[in-house]
Design a protein around this motif. Structure first.
Motif, PDB file in Angstrom:
ATOM      1  N   ASP A  29       0.807  -1.234   0.000  1.00 30.35           N
ATOM      2  CA  ASP A  29       0.000   0.000   0.000  1.00 30.35           C
ATOM      3  C   ASP A  29       0.835   1.276   0.000  1.00 30.35           C
ATOM      4  O   ASP A  29       0.384   2.339   0.418  1.00 30.35           O
ATOM      5  CB  ASP A  29      -0.994   0.018   1.174  1.00 30.35           C
ATOM      6  N   CYS A  84      -0.458   5.101  -0.638  1.00 28.70           N
ATOM      7  CA  CYS A  84      -1.511   5.127  -1.653  1.00 28.70           C
ATOM      8  C   CYS A  84      -2.589   6.140  -1.244  1.00 28.70           C
ATOM      9  O   CYS A  84      -2.913   6.258  -0.053  1.00 28.70           O
ATOM     10  CB  CYS A  84      -2.148   3.742  -1.804  1.00 28.70           C
ATOM     11  N   SER A  87      -5.030   0.902  -3.270  1.00 25.58           N
ATOM     12  CA  SER A  87      -4.132  -0.058  -2.621  1.00 25.58           C
ATOM     13  C   SER A  87      -3.201  -0.672  -3.657  1.00 25.58           C
ATOM     14  O   SER A  87      -3.302  -0.373  -4.847  1.00 25.58           O
ATOM     15  CB  SER A  87      -4.943  -1.168  -1.928  1.00 25.58           C
ATOM     16  N   THR A  88      -2.329  -1.539  -3.177  1.00 24.28           N
ATOM     17  CA  THR A  88      -1.446  -2.277  -4.088  1.00 24.28           C
ATOM     18  C   THR A  88      -1.833  -3.744  -4.164  1.00 24.28           C
ATOM     19  O   THR A  88      -1.040  -4.586  -4.573  1.00 24.28           O
ATOM     20  CB  THR A  88       0.023  -2.148  -3.629  1.00 24.28           C
ATOM     21  N   CYS A 145      -0.639   2.707  -7.452  1.00 24.42           N
ATOM     22  CA  CYS A 145      -1.719   2.134  -6.658  1.00 24.42           C
ATOM     23  C   CYS A 145      -2.937   1.904  -7.553  1.00 24.42           C
ATOM     24  O   CYS A 145      -3.073   2.521  -8.615  1.00 24.42           O
ATOM     25  CB  CYS A 145      -2.081   3.066  -5.499  1.00 24.42           C
TER      26      CYS A 145
END
Length: 202
Positions: free
Chosen positions: A150, A164, A169-170, A179
């Motif tokens: 993140d 992010c 998010s990642t 992200c």
């Protein structure tokens, strides 16, 4: 005592004897030139029929016999001595972006977010996007660390990762260069990794 160099005609073929402090000449094959580590101080342009040799100054070098001027130490290298036939290299982890430098202390430590794995570098290599490094004078890519989940770095050469933006998010992955928005996180059953993720999550 004030004599700086001795002048000869360009058609000189040999020298029998010369004072040691002026011994910058090399005669071979029926012609004489300046020794490696020396240069001709008289310009070769305009049909000049004379030449005179003296040692290369600090920041310069000459690797072979010639009637030309000494070369300037290139970026990434330096030389503090007179009469050099080559320049010394900045150590790994440092760089030098100017020519003709004379001191090792003029080599610059790679800043955070970069590294220099080799000697004699003119620039440092940036850590790739998705990673960061807080180390200075780094000499290996291993100092570049993947951004935590993140967080991300969109560009190379970062010394810190950015969180992010809200709602993004990642997807639980480290080392992200961007992200993903919530609407972009849907799983695709055509993608093998997404299918495996779906089964592992129940």
């Amino acid at each position: 005592l004030s004599l700086n160099y001795i002048v000869f005609r360009r058609d000189l073929r040999s020298i029998l004897s010369i004072p040691e402090r002026f011994d910058h000449y090399l005669c071979s094959g029926g012609k004489c030139q300046c020794k490696p580590g020396s240069e001709n101080v008289l310009p070769s342009t305009d049909g000049n029929e004379y030449f005179a040799c003296t040692t290369c100054a600090p920041g310069k070098f000459s690797s072979m016999a010639s009637l030309e001027a000494c070369d300037v130490c290139p970026m990434g290298k330096y030389m503090y001595e007179n009469g050099a036939i080559e320049c010394k290299e900045c150590i790994a982890g440092k760089y030098l972006d100017k020519e003709g430098m004379t001191l090792a202390s003029e080599c610059i430590a790679c800043p955070a977010g970069s590294y220099s794995a080799n000697m004699g570098m003119a620039v440092c290599t940036e850590c790739p996007s998705g990673s960061y490094s807080t180390a200075t004078k780094a000499s290996t890519v291993d100092t570049c660390v993947a951004c935590p989940i993140d967080t991300y770095t969109a560009a190379g050469g970062s010394s810190a990762c950015s969180a992010c933006p809200g709602g993004e998010s990642t997807n639980g992955k480290e080392g992200a260069s961007a992200c993903i928005a919530p609407e972009s996180t849907s799983l695709s059953l055509k993608n093998r990794e997404d299918v495996l993720e779906l089964f592992s999550s129940g």
